[in-house]
Structures are given as C-alpha cells and as structure tokens.
Scaffold this motif. Structure first.
Motif, PDB file in Angstrom:
ATOM      1  N   GLY A 255       2.776 -11.891   6.352  1.00 58.81           N
ATOM      2  CA  GLY A 255       4.275 -11.074   6.803  1.00 58.81           C
ATOM      3  C   GLY A 255       4.648 -10.032   6.080  1.00 58.81           C
ATOM      4  O   GLY A 255       5.528  -9.352   6.373  1.00 58.81           O
ATOM      5  N   ILE A 256       3.753 -10.796   5.047  1.00 61.34           N
ATOM      6  CA  ILE A 256       3.777  -8.611   3.986  1.00 61.34           C
ATOM      7  C   ILE A 256       3.474  -7.844   4.947  1.00 61.34           C
ATOM      8  O   ILE A 256       3.741  -6.258   4.212  1.00 61.34           O
ATOM      9  N   HIS A 257       1.964  -8.358   5.132  1.00 59.76           N
ATOM     10  CA  HIS A 257       1.040  -6.954   5.727  1.00 59.76           C
ATOM     11  C   HIS A 257       1.869  -6.038   7.071  1.00 59.76           C
ATOM     12  O   HIS A 257       2.017  -5.402   7.151  1.00 59.76           O
ATOM     13  N   ALA A 258       3.175  -7.152   7.477  1.00 54.94           N
ATOM     14  CA  ALA A 258       3.308  -6.973   8.903  1.00 54.94           C
ATOM     15  C   ALA A 258       4.711  -5.909   8.172  1.00 54.94           C
ATOM     16  O   ALA A 258       5.106  -5.136   9.369  1.00 54.94           O
ATOM     17  N   VAL A 259       5.160  -5.473   7.165  1.00 48.38           N
ATOM     18  CA  VAL A 259       6.052  -4.743   6.611  1.00 48.38           C
ATOM     19  C   VAL A 259       5.672  -3.790   5.651  1.00 48.38           C
ATOM     20  O   VAL A 259       6.446  -3.163   6.237  1.00 48.38           O
ATOM     21  N   ALA A 260       4.618  -3.936   5.021  1.00 45.18           N
ATOM     22  CA  ALA A 260       4.597  -2.613   4.314  1.00 45.18           C
ATOM     23  C   ALA A 260       3.695  -1.790   4.833  1.00 45.18           C
ATOM     24  O   ALA A 260       2.865  -2.038   6.302  1.00 45.18           O
ATOM     25  N   ARG A 261       3.624  -0.118   4.702  1.00 41.81           N
ATOM     26  CA  ARG A 261       3.041   0.763   5.458  1.00 41.81           C
ATOM     27  C   ARG A 261       2.193   0.868   4.698  1.00 41.81           C
ATOM     28  O   ARG A 261       1.226   1.893   4.821  1.00 41.81           O
ATOM     29  N   TRP A 262       1.277   0.715   3.478  1.00 42.81           N
ATOM     30  CA  TRP A 262      -0.144   0.296   2.998  1.00 42.81           C
ATOM     31  C   TRP A 262      -0.292  -0.854   2.674  1.00 42.81           C
ATOM     32  O   TRP A 262       0.161  -1.372   2.430  1.00 42.81           O
ATOM     33  N   THR A 263      -1.353  -0.310   2.188  1.00 42.82           N
ATOM     34  CA  THR A 263      -3.067  -1.922   0.998  1.00 42.82           C
ATOM     35  C   THR A 263      -3.361  -1.382  -0.132  1.00 42.82           C
ATOM     36  O   THR A 263      -4.073  -0.707  -0.120  1.00 42.82           O
ATOM     37  N   ALA A 264      -2.694  -2.174  -1.102  1.00 45.72           N
ATOM     38  CA  ALA A 264      -3.226  -2.124  -2.756  1.00 45.72           C
ATOM     39  C   ALA A 264      -4.199  -3.224  -2.427  1.00 45.72           C
ATOM     40  O   ALA A 264      -4.086  -4.032  -1.468  1.00 45.72           O
ATOM     41  N   PRO A 265      -5.548  -2.688  -3.173  1.00 47.59           N
ATOM     42  CA  PRO A 265      -6.667  -4.259  -3.505  1.00 47.59           C
ATOM     43  C   PRO A 265      -5.603  -4.976  -4.299  1.00 47.59           C
ATOM     44  O   PRO A 265      -4.391  -5.261  -4.150  1.00 47.59           O
ATOM     45  N   ALA A 266      -6.492  -6.082  -3.986  1.00 50.37           N
ATOM     46  CA  ALA A 266      -5.821  -7.503  -4.056  1.00 50.37           C
ATOM     47  C   ALA A 266      -5.918  -7.518  -5.302  1.00 50.37           C
ATOM     48  O   ALA A 266      -5.842  -6.575  -6.301  1.00 50.37           O
ATOM     49  N   ASN A 267      -4.867  -8.910  -6.007  1.00 51.70           N
ATOM     50  CA  ASN A 267      -4.377  -8.816  -7.781  1.00 51.70           C
ATOM     51  C   ASN A 267      -6.448  -9.032  -8.411  1.00 51.70           C
ATOM     52  O   ASN A 267      -5.805  -8.619  -9.801  1.00 51.70           O
ATOM     53  N   THR A 268      -7.076  -9.692  -7.921  1.00 51.17           N
ATOM     54  CA  THR A 268      -7.964 -10.089  -8.585  1.00 51.17           C
ATOM     55  C   THR A 268      -9.075  -8.609  -8.897  1.00 51.17           C
ATOM     56  O   THR A 268     -10.088  -8.660  -9.846  1.00 51.17           O
ATOM     57  N   GLU A 269      -8.546  -7.537  -8.060  1.00 51.55           N
ATOM     58  CA  GLU A 269      -9.170  -5.851  -8.324  1.00 51.55           C
ATOM     59  C   GLU A 269      -8.140  -5.578  -9.000  1.00 51.55           C
ATOM     60  O   GLU A 269      -8.538  -4.017  -9.103  1.00 51.55           O
ATOM     61  N   ALA A 270      -7.567  -5.686  -9.642  1.00 51.81           N
ATOM     62  CA  ALA A 270      -6.108  -4.500  -9.965  1.00 51.81           C
ATOM     63  C   ALA A 270      -5.643  -3.984  -9.070  1.00 51.81           C
ATOM     64  O   ALA A 270      -5.139  -2.551 -10.090  1.00 51.81           O
ATOM     65  N   GLY A 271      -5.167  -4.933  -8.673  1.00 52.07           N
ATOM     66  CA  GLY A 271      -4.817  -3.898  -6.920  1.00 52.07           C
ATOM     67  C   GLY A 271      -3.297  -3.227  -7.458  1.00 52.07           C
ATOM     68  O   GLY A 271      -3.057  -1.508  -7.298  1.00 52.07           O
ATOM     69  N   VAL A 272      -2.637  -3.400  -7.927  1.00 51.27           N
ATOM     70  CA  VAL A 272      -1.320  -2.545  -8.239  1.00 51.27           C
ATOM     71  C   VAL A 272      -2.026  -1.340  -9.138  1.00 51.27           C
ATOM     72  O   VAL A 272      -1.115  -0.403  -8.845  1.00 51.27           O
ATOM     73  N   MET A 273      -2.066  -1.582 -10.820  1.00 53.98           N
ATOM     74  CA  MET A 273      -2.684  -0.434 -11.477  1.00 53.98           C
ATOM     75  C   MET A 273      -3.537   0.956 -10.969  1.00 53.98           C
ATOM     76  O   MET A 273      -2.913   1.785 -11.070  1.00 53.98           O
ATOM     77  N   ARG A 274      -4.401  -0.125  -9.899  1.00 48.24           N
ATOM     78  CA  ARG A 274      -5.108   1.057  -9.210  1.00 48.24           C
ATOM     79  C   ARG A 274      -4.476   2.055  -8.522  1.00 48.24           C
ATOM     80  O   ARG A 274      -4.372   3.491  -8.529  1.00 48.24           O
ATOM     81  N   THR A 275      -3.148   1.380  -7.609  1.00 46.34           N
ATOM     82  CA  THR A 275      -2.971   1.636  -7.069  1.00 46.34           C
ATOM     83  C   THR A 275      -1.529   2.829  -7.809  1.00 46.34           C
ATOM     84  O   THR A 275      -1.358   3.862  -7.219  1.00 46.34           O
ATOM     85  N   VAL A 276      -0.729   1.631  -8.633  1.00 42.41           N
ATOM     86  CA  VAL A 276       0.003   2.833  -9.616  1.00 42.41           C
ATOM     87  C   VAL A 276      -1.128   4.713  -9.804  1.00 42.41           C
ATOM     88  O   VAL A 276      -0.274   5.317 -10.040  1.00 42.41           O
ATOM     89  N   GLU A 277      -1.940   4.202 -10.108  1.00 43.38           N
ATOM     90  CA  GLU A 277      -2.211   5.694 -11.259  1.00 43.38           C
ATOM     91  C   GLU A 277      -2.592   6.786 -10.039  1.00 43.38           C
ATOM     92  O   GLU A 277      -2.734   7.732  -9.709  1.00 43.38           O
ATOM     93  N   ALA A 278      -3.175   6.032  -8.746  1.00 45.58           N
ATOM     94  CA  ALA A 278      -3.868   7.074  -7.559  1.00 45.58           C
ATOM     95  C   ALA A 278      -2.535   7.801  -7.226  1.00 45.58           C
ATOM     96  O   ALA A 278      -1.855   8.359  -7.057  1.00 45.58           O
ATOM     97  N   LEU A 279      -1.124   6.758  -6.919  1.00 43.67           N
ATOM     98  CA  LEU A 279       0.165   7.478  -7.279  1.00 43.67           C
ATOM     99  C   LEU A 279       0.910   8.811  -7.792  1.00 43.67           C
ATOM    100  O   LEU A 279       1.046  10.033  -7.949  1.00 43.67           O
ATOM    101  N   LEU A 280       0.207   7.852  -9.465  1.00 37.24           N
ATOM    102  CA  LEU A 280       0.496   9.250 -10.347  1.00 37.24           C
ATOM    103  C   LEU A 280      -0.388  10.200  -9.939  1.00 37.24           C
ATOM    104  O   LEU A 280       0.129  11.797 -10.618  1.00 37.24           O
ATOM    105  N   ASP A 281      -1.412   9.871  -9.759  1.00 41.11           N
ATOM    106  CA  ASP A 281      -1.628  11.302  -9.807  1.00 41.11           C
ATOM    107  C   ASP A 281      -1.083  12.893  -8.630  1.00 41.11           C
ATOM    108  O   ASP A 281      -2.334  13.711  -7.739  1.00 41.11           O
ATOM    109  N   ARG A 282      -0.583  12.079  -7.431  1.00 39.60           N
ATOM    110  CA  ARG A 282       0.202  12.837  -6.195  1.00 39.60           C
ATOM    111  C   ARG A 282       1.556  12.789  -6.281  1.00 39.60           C
ATOM    112  O   ARG A 282       2.397  12.913  -5.606  1.00 39.60           O
ATOM    113  N   LEU A 283       1.836  13.209  -8.030  1.00 37.52           N
ATOM    114  CA  LEU A 283       2.917  12.662  -7.705  1.00 37.52           C
ATOM    115  C   LEU A 283       4.341  14.481  -7.339  1.00 37.52           C
ATOM    116  O   LEU A 283       2.201  15.567  -7.591  1.00 37.52           O
ATOM    117  N   SER A 284       4.892  14.788  -7.123  1.00 36.13           N
ATOM    118  CA  SER A 284       5.107  16.196  -6.288  1.00 36.13           C
ATOM    119  C   SER A 284       5.518  17.312  -7.508  1.00 36.13           C
ATOM    120  O   SER A 284       5.914  16.308  -8.684  1.00 36.13           O
TER     121      SER A 284
END
Length: 284
Positions: A255-284
């Motif tokens: 149900g979460i995959h059905a509404v989310a626009r993108w995918t983060a790695p699993a929680n066992t792969e530090a998915g939130v932190m990895r994605t946040v770091e990538a977003l910070l590198d793309r700040l406008s």
C-alpha cells in the motif's frame, strides 16, 4: 557524512527545494535490530545546517522517541503516538484525544478478545504516561520497546481516562488476519489503524500522521512540495498526501509502494539516511 553501503535510492531528476524530512521509525529509520543507522546525528546536523527540519513520525511514545533519538532531535518537531501528539521543544503543536466512553469500550473489547482466544493486550497511551494491566514478561517486553514512561496497574479502567491519546492493542499473532477486524467492528466510533504486524491503534476519528504533518507544515510555513516523507506501513499512508518528495522503503507494505513516487533502500540498508544524503546533494 556519507553512509556506508551499496544500496541506491530512486530520486527526482530535478533539483529539490527541501525544507522538511519526516520519517517513520520502526521498519523505516531504525534497522532490523531497532537501532539508529550509522551517521544519523551527522545527517540531521547537515540537514539543520541547510535549514531543513527533521521530524520523526511514529506510533511510539514521545518519551521513547526522545530517548531513542537523543540530542540530535532535542529541538526538532516530533510526531508521536501515530499523530495524536506533536511537540517541538516543550510546546504542544497538535493534540487529539479519544473520549472516556470510547477508551472504556476499547479496553473492554481487548479483554473480550483475550477471553475469546486472541493473545492480545492493551496499552492505554496517555499524554504523559502509558499504562498496562497485562503483566506477563513477553507482553511487557514488547510494550517496553515503544513506551518509556510506562506504569503497570491492576486495572486500566481505574486510571485517569480523560487524556487518552489512543488505546494500542498488541496481538502476538498476525494482526491483519486476527484481532484488527474484530477491534474495528467492536469500537466503530474510533479509528482503528494497523500500525505494524502486531499492533492496532484505536485513535480519535480524525487523528493521523498526515493530519499531524499538516499541522506541523502550517506552523512552520512549509509546503508539501518542500516535504520529504519516508514510511513502510499503513499508518504512514496519509502522510503521502502531504509530501511531494515521497519515498517508500524497499521493505514497505504494498500500500505504501502504491502511493510513493520514489523508493528508498530498505531500513536494514540505512535507506532513509542514504536517501536524505542524496537529496541534500540535489538542493536547489
């Protein structure tokens, strides 16, 4: 500080205007052992340096969230108890409670289910403290993971019931196939939210993480376009209506995959932190 590992998120192609990061805890930010990922405090500090707020959004108790996340979120907004309580520093931004009658009905229903053979126990989650009257070690161990301010009493109906955020029912079996449907049917005047494989939260009819997020955004002057959300389970679902930078954990409920626009790695792969770091590198 980059997070070590090989997993990669999917990301928006354009630069992002990020002002708020909101993350669920269990199955999302925390790893498979319930621990914070490496680099958490450094990433939150980097967010803060760029003027970006970090807010946990969890079914956990406020005191538990502060203890688990530590000084990194000392001044951060916190969405606790599945959105029934939002605080920043010592100020309450948003709070919703259920009526005394609904609290009694929820507790009575959990007791009836146990008599009928369901292996369940209820937690009365108050604004300042949580209470339980089931006292066996396995139940106490499960509840203690999520509630730091916890009192064991002889009878839940004997404690103050007028500041109840929710009644959380733990089922040692599969909650979606077991007690959740019975709880929904028995207490129709509250909102029954499946918040994990074993938990059903009986909450005020209008309460949700999404409603709490909206209150936080309004207070901070932040739009959905400036908000990133991370979640893994159904109690996270309506936060996705409030965030255009929406990520499902790789391990998330369909149900979460059905509404989310993108995918983060699993929680066992530090998915939130990895994605946040990538977003910070793309700040406008």
């Amino acid at each position: 500080m980059p997070v070590p590992g090989n997993a990669r998120p999917t990301l928006p192609s354009a630069p992002v205007d990020l002002r708020l990061v909101v993350s669920d805890m269990d199955g999302t930010l925390l790893d498979g052992d319930g621990l914070l990922p490496a680099g958490f405090a450094d990433t939150v500090a980097r967010l803060r340096a760029h003027g970006v707020l970090f807010a946990p959004a969890s079914g956990r108790q406020l005191a538990n969230l502060r203890a688990v996340l530590g000084e990194a979120v000392a001044h951060s907004p916190i969405i606790a108890e599945n959105g029934t309580l939002v605080v920043q520093d010592q100020q309450v931004i948003h709070c919703e409670t259920i009526s005394v009658d609904d609290t009694i009905a929820a507790i009575d229903t959990a007791r009836d289910l146990r008599i009928d053979g369901y292996d369940v126990g209820a937690v009365l989650a108050g604004v300042d403290c949580a209470y339980i009257d089931r006292q066996d070690p396995p139940f106490l161990e499960e509840v203690s993971r999520y509630y730091r301010e916890l009192e064991v009493v002889d009878d839940l109906l004997a404690v103050p019931l007028d500041r109840t955020l929710k009644v959380a029912v733990y089922d040692f079996g599969d909650v979606e196939a077991g007690s959740s449907q019975a709880l929904k049917a028995a207490v129709p005047s509250v909102q029954a939210v499946v918040s994990g494989e074993h938990w059903t939260d009986l909450m005020p009819p209008t309460a949700s993480k999404g409603r709490a997020l909206a209150a936080l955004q309004e207070r901070a002057g932040i739009t959905p376009a400036q908000t990133a959300v991370f979640g893994d389970y159904l109690n996270d679902l309506d936060m996705y209506d409030r965030a255009e930078l929406s990520f499902a954990m790789a391990n998330a409920h369909p149900g979460i995959h059905a509404v989310a626009r993108w995918t983060a790695p699993a929680n066992t792969e530090a998915g939130v932190m990895r994605t946040v770091e990538a977003l910070l590198d793309r700040l406008s």
